[in-house]
Each structure stands twice: as C-alpha cells, then as structure tokens.
Design a protein around this motif. Structure first.
Motif, mmCIF file in Angstrom:
data_model
loop_
_atom_site.group_PDB
_atom_site.id
_atom_site.type_symbol
_atom_site.label_atom_id
_atom_site.label_comp_id
_atom_site.label_asym_id
_atom_site.label_seq_id
_atom_site.Cartn_x
_atom_site.Cartn_y
_atom_site.Cartn_z
ATOM 1 N N UNK A 189 10.416 0.827 -2.125
ATOM 2 C CA UNK A 189 9.032 0.688 -1.677
ATOM 3 C C UNK A 189 8.375 -0.417 -2.487
ATOM 4 N N UNK A 190 7.669 -1.293 -1.801
ATOM 5 C CA UNK A 190 6.991 -2.413 -2.457
ATOM 6 C C UNK A 190 5.498 -2.340 -2.213
ATOM 7 N N UNK A 191 4.744 -2.407 -3.301
ATOM 8 C CA UNK A 191 3.281 -2.478 -3.238
ATOM 9 C C UNK A 191 2.875 -3.738 -3.982
ATOM 10 N N UNK A 192 2.710 -4.807 -3.226
ATOM 11 C CA UNK A 192 2.466 -6.092 -3.874
ATOM 12 C C UNK A 192 3.672 -6.458 -4.713
ATOM 13 N N UNK A 193 3.455 -6.674 -6.002
ATOM 14 C CA UNK A 193 4.537 -7.068 -6.902
ATOM 15 C C UNK A 193 5.223 -5.867 -7.545
ATOM 16 N N UNK A 194 4.757 -4.679 -7.242
ATOM 17 C CA UNK A 194 5.333 -3.475 -7.846
ATOM 18 C C UNK A 194 6.388 -2.910 -6.911
ATOM 19 N N UNK A 195 7.547 -2.619 -7.481
ATOM 20 C CA UNK A 195 8.679 -2.132 -6.689
ATOM 21 C C UNK A 195 9.144 -0.781 -7.232
ATOM 22 N N UNK A 196 9.409 0.139 -6.315
ATOM 23 C CA UNK A 196 9.933 1.452 -6.673
ATOM 24 C C UNK A 196 11.261 1.665 -5.957
ATOM 25 N N UNK A 197 12.169 2.368 -6.628
ATOM 26 C CA UNK A 197 13.483 2.684 -6.073
ATOM 27 C C UNK A 197 13.726 4.182 -6.128
ATOM 28 N N UNK A 198 14.465 4.672 -5.148
ATOM 29 C CA UNK A 198 14.953 6.030 -5.201
ATOM 30 C C UNK A 198 16.242 6.092 -5.997
ATOM 31 N N UNK A 199 16.799 7.305 -6.097
ATOM 32 C CA UNK A 199 17.997 7.499 -6.915
ATOM 33 C C UNK A 199 19.281 7.220 -6.147
ATOM 34 N N UNK A 200 19.176 7.111 -4.837
ATOM 35 C CA UNK A 200 20.332 6.787 -4.007
ATOM 36 C C UNK A 200 20.993 8.010 -3.401
ATOM 37 N N UNK A 201 21.633 7.789 -2.266
ATOM 38 C CA UNK A 201 22.401 8.839 -1.605
ATOM 39 C C UNK A 201 23.714 8.231 -1.122
ATOM 40 N N UNK A 202 24.804 8.952 -1.346
ATOM 41 C CA UNK A 202 26.130 8.425 -1.034
ATOM 42 C C UNK A 202 26.438 8.591 0.446
ATOM 43 N N UNK A 203 26.903 7.529 1.064
ATOM 44 C CA UNK A 203 27.413 7.561 2.428
ATOM 45 C C UNK A 203 28.877 7.131 2.386
ATOM 46 N N UNK A 204 29.748 7.991 2.892
ATOM 47 C CA UNK A 204 31.181 7.691 2.922
ATOM 48 C C UNK A 204 31.670 7.794 4.351
#
Length: 115
Positions: free
Chosen positions: A97-112
């Motif tokens: 997620x991006x709010x202007x110059x601030x960026x947030x990331x989730x922890x990720x989910x595995x797809x196999x």
C-alpha cells in the motif's frame, strides 16, 4: 499505524485458481494505491498487478489475461484473482500500500503451483 494482512495462498495444481486477499487496518485506505508483488526463491521481488485510488489497473505481462486485481474501499480490502495458474507463478505474494511516499508491506502468503 497501518497493517496489511494477506490470506488465500496455498497449494494448487497447474490450471487451477486462487484468490488472494489483503486486509488493511488504519485510515486513508481509499486514498492509497495498492499492488501485489511476488518473490520466487532466488529472484527479485516483482510487480504482479497494481490498482490506483481511482481503480485504474496495470499488470505484469506474464499475468495479463489470467490475473485480476480489485479493491473494496468500504471493506479496506484488495484482492488478486489468479486463474490458469502455472508452476512459474509459484512465489510468496506480498500486498503493498502506498500513501504518497510512504509504503507499507504485508508479511506475504505462499502460493505453490504444482502437480
């Protein structure tokens, strides 16, 4: 404080489908651009699909016609519908997620994707 939590990953056979979800906490969700990235072992993280605050979308060439990104501002959710999955789609998928110059990331989910 913004938190992103992905869900919906798992093991699927080639040709199958999965739907990833990303839930956001905090405010200003509707003003944010959202995206899905993925990272396979030994490879750099790459953009899969993006959606702007006005719901314009863009996709990596490798997933065009197979994946669809969407968002629900009322629920603070973004989704990635993945169809016709291929083994090369195997990766950890991350929500951004991006709010202007601030960026947030989730922890990720595995797809196999494997038979």
């Amino acid at each position: 404080q913004v938190q992103l939590v992905e869900s919906g990953g798992g093991l699927v056979q080639p040709g199958g489908s999965l739907r990833l979800s990303c839930a956001a906490s905090g405010s200003a969700f509707s003003f944010s651009a959202r995206a899905w990235y993925r990272q396979a072992p030994g490879k750099q993280r790459e953009l899969v699909a993006g959606i702007t605050r006005s719901s314009n979308t863009n996709y990596a060439d490798s997933v065009k016609g197979r994946f669809t990104i969407s968002r629900d501002n009322a629920k603070k959710m973004v989704y990635l519908q993945m169809n016709s999955l291929k083994p090369e789609d195997t990766a950890v998928y991350y929500c951004k997620m991006s709010l202007g110059s601030i960026v947030y990331w989730g922890q990720g989910t595995q797809v196999t994707v494997s038979s």
